[in-house]
Design an enzyme around this catalytic site. Structure first.
Site, PDB file in Angstrom:
ATOM      1  N   TYR A 104       0.945  -1.123   0.216  1.00  0.00           N
ATOM      2  CA  TYR A 104       0.105   0.237   0.208  1.00  0.00           C
ATOM      3  C   TYR A 104       0.901   0.847  -0.222  1.00  0.00           C
ATOM      4  O   TYR A 104       0.190   1.891  -0.805  1.00  0.00           O
ATOM      5  CB  TYR A 104      -1.064   0.686   0.850  1.00  0.00           C
ATOM      6  CG  TYR A 104      -2.391  -0.443   0.660  1.00  0.00           C
ATOM      7  CD1 TYR A 104      -3.365  -0.304   0.119  1.00  0.00           C
ATOM      8  CD2 TYR A 104      -2.352  -1.928   1.862  1.00  0.00           C
ATOM      9  CE1 TYR A 104      -4.398  -0.704  -0.567  1.00  0.00           C
ATOM     10  CE2 TYR A 104      -3.761  -2.805   1.110  1.00  0.00           C
ATOM     11  CZ  TYR A 104      -4.187  -1.910   0.708  1.00  0.00           C
ATOM     12  OH  TYR A 104      -5.483  -3.061  -0.196  1.00  0.00           O
ATOM     13  N   GLU A 198       0.389 -26.991  16.540  1.00  0.00           N
ATOM     14  CA  GLU A 198      -0.060 -26.099  15.477  1.00  0.00           C
ATOM     15  C   GLU A 198      -1.198 -25.727  15.930  1.00  0.00           C
ATOM     16  O   GLU A 198      -1.297 -24.913  15.123  1.00  0.00           O
ATOM     17  CB  GLU A 198       0.283 -27.449  14.373  1.00  0.00           C
ATOM     18  CG  GLU A 198      -0.818 -27.091  13.402  1.00  0.00           C
ATOM     19  CD  GLU A 198      -1.585 -27.901  12.325  1.00  0.00           C
ATOM     20  OE1 GLU A 198      -0.874 -28.939  12.857  1.00  0.00           O
ATOM     21  OE2 GLU A 198      -2.044 -27.437  11.453  1.00  0.00           O
ATOM     22  N   ASP A 250      -0.950 -32.272  13.962  1.00  0.00           N
ATOM     23  CA  ASP A 250      -2.318 -32.836  13.409  1.00  0.00           C
ATOM     24  C   ASP A 250      -1.598 -34.036  12.415  1.00  0.00           C
ATOM     25  O   ASP A 250      -0.648 -33.924  11.960  1.00  0.00           O
ATOM     26  CB  ASP A 250      -3.599 -31.738  11.996  1.00  0.00           C
ATOM     27  CG  ASP A 250      -4.369 -31.055  12.881  1.00  0.00           C
ATOM     28  OD1 ASP A 250      -5.028 -31.041  14.967  1.00  0.00           O
ATOM     29  OD2 ASP A 250      -4.569 -30.156  12.142  1.00  0.00           O
TER      30      ASP A 250
END
Lengths: 363, 526
Positions: A104, A198, A250
């Site tokens: 930006y 995680e 996981d």
């Protein structure tokens, strides 16, 4: 305290000098009636190689010349110089910026303006490659934020907080690993290990269950793929303070890979050193755990299977553990999330699973 | 049973009944044809006199007919030779009377165009034509009508005026039924294209709405006038042979062939007659009809004649054609224009010359839009109808592969083809388009290909130039930024000077602007 501040100041000065040098080289080239150019290590995929010695991906020997004489190079070249200038301004003003803010900031600047954030991200990576420094060293950070909790005292170096200390057990939600924490000095810790998680839900559960006390661990939440600042912090805790690191993700190919990137680095950051923690250990959830603990599972999707097959060929996954777990995943066709442990009650994971796994890992 | 009656009809009567043949099929077409016929007569008259033409055309709307058309007064005036007063009535009041029965190139062929226009005016308005003419002496003014059945002029009045101003030329004024709004575009196109191939003519046109169109003369230079020549033995038909035999004073066939035909010497005559199986010593007047036909057929097949003499042709010339095209298309030095004139060639014993030009560039895009536009001319007459049936269209769209020359179907391009010949290979009696005679087609093809080779160089130079300019503009854009921020980056107050670098780039641009290399002449496909 003075010594520590001086250290941070020195690092900052070194980065500023590198940026200033870049500007000087370009100016001198133009004055010598030469179209300015710079040398960069090539980041094309065929120049990314796995270094078994370093146990991470690194860039090969190929270098490219980014030359403003080349009509296709001149625009990114000008953008690179602008970005270097912008980084130096950040350092001078002691401000930080996110990747998106960089994009930006160039808006409305004629002929520099980026077409998308992808373009500005790419230029920032070029600058990292050219200077051989991570963007965090020139105060540009990603949007993603992860968190840390545990008995660890740090000392800030950011303006307004210089010398201020904080113990990271102060806030029960954990402290965000942002620019201030990334640049802070580590003063002391009573922990003897780092546990990297995680998922946010599991991180909160472990704080609630006082797992950090029980296992004498610093808890770090990666929120998916660990951001670079988090990976740098993990590495510092491991190498500078001798804390072993255990990774808890996981039980699927994606969780496996979050662990692997912390251990061996990613191809995307092959141009940078100091992000990988080769001694970190993945402790779960393994495919064999699914069987052993009879965890509630979901079926592997086609995408999961495809990813597993890719990982099986990946040079980072050639170790015995990895190959065994990949094969097991494929064999059972199942996967399990960290949340799956809730089936056995909220404390099962702290009472049974983690002590087992940590012990197995030799902690 | 009804009795069949036989009677002959006069030429006037014939054209009255078949006026669509001459282009008078409907009011809008008739309007265009009327102007065209009279303007062409005027241009011919000026060229015979050898002065740059001044043509004045005015159309006035007289009244409406109530069926969508109007009655117009048409006046066409020129500064040509003028018609001798004793010939005026028959020249303008009798079909098939005129000065055009000799073998040289002229615009009209039968001398009927002017008269058919008058005839059309008369049958649609029942008003007389007024012809004013002077060959330099007194001015004669006739008011007359045509007796259609007997093909004879009816003189209503004849006045003679003193010519104080020394005027020479002819003015024709007639009334006709027409449709100007529908024919406006064609008339304008016709005049514009006429001006293109007659850059030495000044054409003024005032239309029924009072608008003035001026096609200005840009040169006094005129192409050399065509010479009248003897017919070529291959191009002459049985009737021509018969007429020549009727008037000849020669007593032998050998003498007859040598005297009345071009390019036939005693040796050639002898050889030809032997091959034709006709005794060279035979008296031409004793030739039987069968022998005559045999003679004409043999001439067509005989290879020993010289090529037809092209001096009876009047091409426009590369220089004049270039001036005309440049003027009417408003081309600038930036645009491409190349004109070529081919060497004379022949088909079926008729000599012809092809002149061609290609114009290409921004001006054409602005004025005519993109795409390939064709301008066709036959003996300096613009051909405006049935473009896609003609030989030029075939060459442009079917034979030449423009991709070879970097031309695409939407390139802003104008193709000009002028064929001049003692006999234009028109495909129909309407004379709107030329047939694909192999020899003519080949000449047009080769002419355009030879120009297209130059065009290819021009286009690639343009492409190169545009690329170099774009490159330069990119450097002009980014180098200052690099200088500015690299200076700021190392705390310098003034950015380094980038002018030497930009100069190095613009040098390359000027190299790309260097003049065209000469095009090597390539072998032409036969």
């Amino acid at each position: 305290m003075r010594r520590r501040l001086k250290l941070a100041e020195k690092r900052r000065a070194a980065v500023e000098l590198a940026l200033k040098q870049l500007g000087k080289i370009i100016c001198e080239q133009i004055e010598n009636r030469e179209f300015p150019w710079i040398m960069l290590q090539s980041r094309s995929t065929d120049n990314i190689v796995y270094d078994p010695e370093l146990r991470q991906y690194v860039l090969g020997d190929r270098v490219i010349r980014r030359h403003s004489r080349n009509i296709r190079h001149i625009r990114p070249f000008a953008q690179l110089i602008w970005t270097a200038w912008f980084a130096r301004e950040l350092l001078k003003l002691r401000k930080t910026s996110t990747l998106r803010e960089v994009y930006y900031s160039a808006r409305g600047l004629r002929d520099i303006e980026f077409k998308s954030q992808d373009e500005s991200d790419e230029i920032i990576t070029d600058l990292e490659t050219a200077l051989n420094m991570p963007r965090e060293s020139f105060n540009i950070y990603p949007e993603e934020r992860s968190a840390i909790f545990g008995d660890l005292t740090i000392e800030y170096t950011v303006p307004g907080y210089e010398g201020k200390r904080l113990n990271l057990t102060e806030h029960p939600d954990g402290m965000m690993i942002g620019p201030a924490l990334s640049t802070a000095e580590i003063v002391e810790t009573s922990a003897d290990k780092v546990l990297v998680i995680e998922k946010g839900a599991m991180f909160t559960r472990l704080i609630e269950e006082k797992a950090y006390k029980r296992f004498n661990a610093i808890l770090i939440h990666t929120a998916g793929q660990a951001p670079r600042a988090t990976r740098t912090l993990i590495k510092r805790l491991n190498e500078e303070h001798g804390l072993p690191v255990y990774l808890f993700t996981d039980g699927d190919p994606w969780g496996m890979h979050i662990a692997m990137v912390i251990i061996s680095g990613s191809a995307n950051a092959a141009h940078l050193r100091g992000l990988a923690t080769p001694d970190a250990k993945w402790i779960g959830v393994w495919a064999t755990d699914i069987i052993r603990y009879k965890l509630p599972t979901e079926n592997l999707t086609d995408k999961d299977v495809k990813r597993l097959k890719e990982l099986k060929r990946d040079p980072r996954y050639q170790g015995e553990l990895w190959q065994r777990e990949i094969d097991t995943f494929l064999e059972i066709g199942q996967k399990a999330e960290l949340e799956a442990f809730s089936r056995y009650g909220l404390t099962y994971i702290v009472d049974r699973y983690l002590p087992d796994k940590l012990e197995e890992a030799g902690a | 049973m009804e009795e069949t009656t036989y009677k002959s009809i006069s030429p006037s009567d014939f054209f009255y009944r078949n006026r669509e043949i001459a282009g008078f099929s409907n009011p809008s077409r008739a309007m265009y044809s009327a102007i065209r016929e009279l303007v062409e007569n005027s241009l011919d008259a000026c060229e015979i006199r050898g002065v740059p033409p001044d043509i004045y055309i005015r159309i006035r709307e007289v009244s409406e007919t109530g069926s969508g058309t109007s009655i117009y007064a048409l006046r066409v005036e020129d500064n040509g030779t003028g018609v001798p007063p004793e010939h005026i009535p028959r020249c303008f009041g009798q079909v098939l009377y005129g000065s055009k029965y000799i073998l040289k190139q002229s615009r009209g062929t039968f001398g009927l165009g002017g008269t058919i226009t008058i005839l059309y005016g008369q049958i649609t308005t029942h008003k007389p034509v007024r012809v004013t003419s002077s060959t330099g002496g007194d001015i004669h003014e006739y008011e007359m009508m045509i007796d259609i059945v007997h093909n004879k002029p009816i003189i209503l009045s004849h006045r003679v005026r003193a010519n104080k101003a020394g005027w020479r030329g002819t003015a024709v004024e007639l009334y006709l039924e027409g449709d100007y709004s529908r024919s406006m575009y064609r008339i304008y196109e016709y005049l514009k294209q006429t001006a293109m191939v007659n850059p030495y003519a000044e054409i003024t046109f005032i239309d029924p709405r009072g608008r003035l169109y001026r096609f200005e003369r840009v040169t006094e230079e005129m192409p050399p006038p065509p010479r009248a020549v003897k017919p070529h033995p291959q191009g002459a038909d049985v009737e021509t042979y018969r007429r020549l035999i009727a008037i000849t004073g020669e007593k032998t066939m050998k003498g007859f062939m040598t005297r009345h035909f071009q390019g036939v010497g005693p040796a050639t005559a002898e050889k030809f007659l032997q091959e034709a199986g006709i005794d060279p010593g035979k008296n031409p007047k004793s030739l039987s009809p069968d022998e005559l036909v045999k003679l004409v057929r043999a001439a067509r097949e005989f290879n020993g004649f010289q090529r037809p003499d092209p001096s009876c042709l009047s091409p426009i010339g590369e220089h004049l054609l270039e001036m005309g095209i440049r003027k009417e298309l408003g081309l600038t030095d930036e645009d491409f224009l190349k004109v070529v004139q081919r060497r004379p060639s022949t088909y079926l014993g008729y000599p012809f010359i092809v002149e061609a030009a290609i114009a290409y560039g921004k001006t054409i895009e602005r004025r005519l839009g993109r795409g390939i536009k064709i301008y066709r001319f036959a003996n300096r007459i613009p051909l405006l109808f049935d473009e896609s049936s003609g030989v030029v269209w075939k060459v442009v769209h079917k034979i030449i592969n423009w991709g070879t020359y970097k031309v695409s179907p939407d390139s802003p391009m104008v193709v000009v083809v002028h064929v001049c010949s003692t006999k234009i290979p028109y495909k129909t009696v309407g004379k709107e388009y030329m047939a694909d005679q192999p020899e003519v087609e080949r000449e047009i093809t080769n002419a355009l290909r030879s120009i297209a080779r130059h065009l290819r160089l021009y286009i690639s130079r343009r492409i190169r130039l545009a690329r170099e300019r774009r490159r330069l503009s990119i450097f002009e854009k980014y180098l200052p930024k690099i200088a500015e921020f690299s200076a700021k980056l190392c705390d310098r107050e003034k950015p380094p000077d980038i002018k030497p670098l930009l100069k190095a780039v613009s040098l390359e641009v000027s190299e790309a602007e260097s003049p065209l290399r000469e095009v090597p002449e390539l072998e032409e496909e036969a």
